[in-house]
Design a protein around this motif. Structure first.
Motif, PDB file in Angstrom:
ATOM      1  N   GLU A  72       6.667  12.632  -4.208  1.00 58.74           N
ATOM      2  CA  GLU A  72       6.317  11.225  -3.988  1.00 58.74           C
ATOM      3  C   GLU A  72       6.229  10.828  -2.524  1.00 58.74           C
ATOM      4  OE1 GLU A  72       9.844   8.337  -4.897  1.00 58.74           O
ATOM      5  OE2 GLU A  72      10.156  10.138  -6.101  1.00 58.74           O
ATOM      6  N   THR A  73       6.728  11.661  -1.634  1.00 55.97           N
ATOM      7  CA  THR A  73       6.711  11.324  -0.208  1.00 55.97           C
ATOM      8  C   THR A  73       5.420  11.729   0.493  1.00 55.97           C
ATOM      9  OG1 THR A  73       7.804  13.430   0.266  1.00 55.97           O
ATOM     10  CG2 THR A  73       9.224  11.498  -0.028  1.00 55.97           C
ATOM     11  N   LEU A  74       4.481  12.379  -0.207  1.00 51.18           N
ATOM     12  CA  LEU A  74       3.257  12.839   0.442  1.00 51.18           C
ATOM     13  C   LEU A  74       2.525  11.682   1.105  1.00 51.18           C
ATOM     14  CD1 LEU A  74       1.654  15.414  -2.063  1.00 51.18           C
ATOM     15  CD2 LEU A  74       2.874  15.880   0.079  1.00 51.18           C
ATOM     16  N   GLY A  75       2.195  11.847   2.377  1.00 48.17           N
ATOM     17  CA  GLY A  75       1.457  10.829   3.109  1.00 48.17           C
ATOM     18  C   GLY A  75       2.285   9.644   3.550  1.00 48.17           C
ATOM     19  N   LEU A  76       3.587   9.700   3.320  1.00 44.32           N
ATOM     20  CA  LEU A  76       4.434   8.518   3.567  1.00 44.32           C
ATOM     21  C   LEU A  76       5.621   8.827   4.480  1.00 44.32           C
ATOM     22  CD1 LEU A  76       4.466   7.138  -0.093  1.00 44.32           C
ATOM     23  CD2 LEU A  76       3.181   6.202   1.852  1.00 44.32           C
ATOM     24  N   GLY A  77       5.491   9.843   5.290  1.00 42.97           N
ATOM     25  CA  GLY A  77       6.628  10.277   6.099  1.00 42.97           C
ATOM     26  C   GLY A  77       6.810   9.559   7.412  1.00 42.97           C
ATOM     27  N   ALA A  78       5.991   8.555   7.697  1.00 42.95           N
ATOM     28  CA  ALA A  78       6.075   7.887   9.007  1.00 42.95           C
ATOM     29  C   ALA A  78       7.406   7.158   9.166  1.00 42.95           C
ATOM     30  CB  ALA A  78       4.930   6.895   9.163  1.00 42.95           C
ATOM     31  N   ASN A 124       1.088   9.320  -6.107  1.00 46.20           N
ATOM     32  CA  ASN A 124       1.675  10.659  -6.007  1.00 46.20           C
ATOM     33  C   ASN A 124       2.383  11.041  -7.306  1.00 46.20           C
ATOM     34  OD1 ASN A 124       0.827  11.036  -3.346  1.00 46.20           O
ATOM     35  ND2 ASN A 124       2.767  10.357  -2.460  1.00 46.20           N
ATOM     36  N   LEU A 125       3.122  10.110  -7.863  1.00 51.14           N
ATOM     37  CA  LEU A 125       3.885  10.409  -9.075  1.00 51.14           C
ATOM     38  C   LEU A 125       2.995  10.496 -10.306  1.00 51.14           C
ATOM     39  CD1 LEU A 125       7.050   8.284  -8.321  1.00 51.14           C
ATOM     40  CD2 LEU A 125       6.958  10.758  -8.557  1.00 51.14           C
ATOM     41  N   THR A 126       1.896   9.758 -10.348  1.00 51.13           N
ATOM     42  CA  THR A 126       0.991   9.910 -11.492  1.00 51.13           C
ATOM     43  C   THR A 126       0.418  11.317 -11.548  1.00 51.13           C
ATOM     44  OG1 THR A 126      -1.074   9.226 -10.371  1.00 51.13           O
ATOM     45  CG2 THR A 126       0.295   7.474 -11.360  1.00 51.13           C
ATOM     46  N   GLN A 127       0.327  11.962 -10.393  1.00 53.36           N
ATOM     47  CA  GLN A 127      -0.247  13.306 -10.319  1.00 53.36           C
ATOM     48  C   GLN A 127       0.801  14.408 -10.392  1.00 53.36           C
ATOM     49  OE1 GLN A 127      -3.781  13.441 -10.273  1.00 53.36           O
ATOM     50  NE2 GLN A 127      -3.168  11.338 -10.751  1.00 53.36           N
ATOM     51  N   GLY A 128       2.067  14.026 -10.457  1.00 56.24           N
ATOM     52  CA  GLY A 128       3.123  15.031 -10.464  1.00 56.24           C
ATOM     53  C   GLY A 128       3.393  15.633  -9.105  1.00 56.24           C
ATOM     54  N   TRP A 129       2.920  14.976  -8.033  1.00 58.61           N
ATOM     55  CA  TRP A 129       3.144  15.450  -6.677  1.00 58.61           C
ATOM     56  C   TRP A 129       4.508  14.952  -6.171  1.00 58.61           C
ATOM     57  CZ3 TRP A 129      -2.114  13.225  -4.583  1.00 58.61           C
ATOM     58  CH2 TRP A 129      -3.180  13.996  -5.092  1.00 58.61           C
ATOM     59  N   SER A 175       0.806  -1.219   0.000  1.00 56.66           N
ATOM     60  CA  SER A 175       0.000   0.000   0.000  1.00 56.66           C
ATOM     61  C   SER A 175       0.840   1.270   0.000  1.00 56.66           C
ATOM     62  CB  SER A 175      -0.935  -0.015   1.211  1.00 56.66           C
ATOM     63  OG  SER A 175      -1.764  -1.151   1.178  1.00 56.66           O
ATOM     64  N   GLY A 176       1.983   1.265   0.667  1.00 57.93           N
ATOM     65  CA  GLY A 176       2.845   2.449   0.644  1.00 57.93           C
ATOM     66  C   GLY A 176       3.367   2.724  -0.748  1.00 57.93           C
ATOM     67  N   GLN A 177       3.814   1.683  -1.429  1.00 68.25           N
ATOM     68  CA  GLN A 177       4.273   1.848  -2.796  1.00 68.25           C
ATOM     69  C   GLN A 177       3.127   2.299  -3.704  1.00 68.25           C
ATOM     70  OE1 GLN A 177       7.455  -0.356  -5.611  1.00 68.25           O
ATOM     71  NE2 GLN A 177       5.985  -1.727  -4.673  1.00 68.25           N
ATOM     72  N   ALA A 178       1.900   1.816  -3.411  1.00 67.73           N
ATOM     73  CA  ALA A 178       0.736   2.237  -4.187  1.00 67.73           C
ATOM     74  C   ALA A 178       0.501   3.733  -4.058  1.00 67.73           C
ATOM     75  CB  ALA A 178      -0.501   1.456  -3.723  1.00 67.73           C
ATOM     76  N   VAL A 179       0.581   4.245  -2.838  1.00 68.05           N
ATOM     77  CA  VAL A 179       0.415   5.687  -2.619  1.00 68.05           C
ATOM     78  C   VAL A 179       1.563   6.459  -3.265  1.00 68.05           C
ATOM     79  CG1 VAL A 179       0.305   7.496  -0.856  1.00 68.05           C
ATOM     80  CG2 VAL A 179      -0.937   5.346  -0.521  1.00 68.05           C
ATOM     81  N   GLN A 180       2.777   5.955  -3.123  1.00 70.54           N
ATOM     82  CA  GLN A 180       3.941   6.586  -3.758  1.00 70.54           C
ATOM     83  C   GLN A 180       3.743   6.673  -5.267  1.00 70.54           C
ATOM     84  OE1 GLN A 180       7.553   4.459  -2.896  1.00 70.54           O
ATOM     85  NE2 GLN A 180       8.894   5.958  -3.865  1.00 70.54           N
TER      86      GLN A 180
END
Length: 344
Positions: A333-339, A326-331, A318-323
């Motif tokens: 890539e660490t958004l939401g994944l800083g834990a 993020n990149l599909t949107q040009g954001w 799931s973390g890689q999925a969110v990562q």
């Protein structure tokens, strides 16, 4: 804000996706599917989410995709192809956590999973989302197939060396171990506490379904020989370790390989190359999206041992999925994944 639907939210990867998206600054959760647990409060499906403002679970066919921007599909293998095809008619992006779109060849999918692929046309444009090797393809991608947890852990350990022709094209051996959550949440006799605790065992010996996936990606970087891959189940909830054995080509030393990896991953926020002699441990990445890789000399000259650890539910799923999303949107890539990893 983007609005997400999570298919298969009653499973472990679905719950991990919910956990991560609750901390994402650009995504809100608009729908949750859980066919066997439909019409329940999500806090009743997973008690750790009690008190969170989340949608009531629904069956997939009852979800209104109007206003949904992205679907994270966490359905069991071979069950989500039709649902994903339907979703792509309504949403901008589908991030698939299952194995349904990982293999490029539908004939190979049928050979490995025992059933024809129902949506082979979608394989033509899907992106295989091993993030650190897929960035140039992810921006704007509509369907992303996230790698399996074993392939993620193993390919991160192997691809830089294969890419640089640092390893011979002889046999690569991968000895890997996973926590019990890798088998999913469905009640199974072999996963009962008394069946799993106080021991470890190999499974899928000689024919595990992740081997063809890894060979597919290794071929793209020039390794043509078959690999030897054996997974093991160990009595822990989360975590994965892959110990990879390779033979170095002429003029390559372990020190040079370590330098190569440090340079290759220097700009990657979630991959850490360990200092010489320091062994990566699963307990140090638990709950994080980090992969840690250690590179060691074998006692046999000309061979190297590469050890890679991840959390199978986060970086391995799931973390890689969110990562990837993020990149599909040009954001960033660490958004939401800083834990940070949870220890002890």
């Amino acid at each position: 804000m983007k609005t997400a639907a999570i298919f298969g939210a009653s499973g472990y990867t679905g719950a991990e996706t919910v956990r991560l998206l609750l901390g994402h600054p650009e995504i809100e959760i608009g729908a949750l599917s859980a066919n066997r647990r439909a019409d329940e409060a999500y806090g009743d499906v997973f008690a750790n989410f009690s008190g969170q403002s989340l949608p009531t679970t629904q069956k997939i066919e009852d979800i209104d995709l109007t206003g949904i921007d992205v679907v994270f599909s966490c359905l069991p293998h071979s069950t989500g192809q039709a649902a994903i095809a339907t979703a792509l008619d309504h949403v901008d992006t589908v991030i698939d956590v299952s194995a349904d779109f990982r293999l490029s060849d539908p004939a190979e999918f049928e050979a490995v999973y025992g059933a024809p692929h129902s949506q082979p046309a979608l394989l033509e444009d899907r992106v295989y989302g091993l993030t650190e090797f897929a960035r140039s393809d992810l921006l704007g991608a509509r369907l992303v197939a996230c790698p399996g947890c074993f392939p993620t852990c193993s390919l991160l350990a192997l691809l830089p060396g294969v890419e640089a022709s640092a390893f011979t094209d002889s046999l690569i051996i991968i000895d890997a171990k996973t926590g019990v959550t890798g088998a999913g949440r469905k009640a199974t006799l072999g996963l009962h506490f008394s069946e799993v605790s106080d021991g470890a065992h190999a499974y899928g010996i000689g024919n595990h379904r992740h081997a063809p996936e890894m060979e597919q990606e290794l071929r793209l970087f020039g390794h043509t020989s078959a690999i030897s891959f054996t997974p093991h189940l160990v009595p822990m909830n989360r975590g994965m370790i892959a110990t990879c054995y390779v033979e170095l080509t002429e003029d390559w030393s372990v020190e040079r390989v370590r330098q190569l990896y440090a340079e290759r991953y220097s700009a990657d926020p979630f991959v850490t190359i360990m200092p010489d002699g320091e062994v990566p441990q699963t307990r140090h990445v638990r709950g994080s999206n980090e992969a840690r890789i250690g590179i060691f000399a074998d006692r046999v000259p000309g061979r190297a041992i590469i050890v890679s650890v991840i959390d199978n539910l986060t970086k391995g799923s799931s973390g890689q999925a969110v990562q990837n999303y993020n990149l599909t949107q040009g954001w960033t890539e660490t958004l939401g994944l800083g834990a940070t990893g949870l220890f002890p």
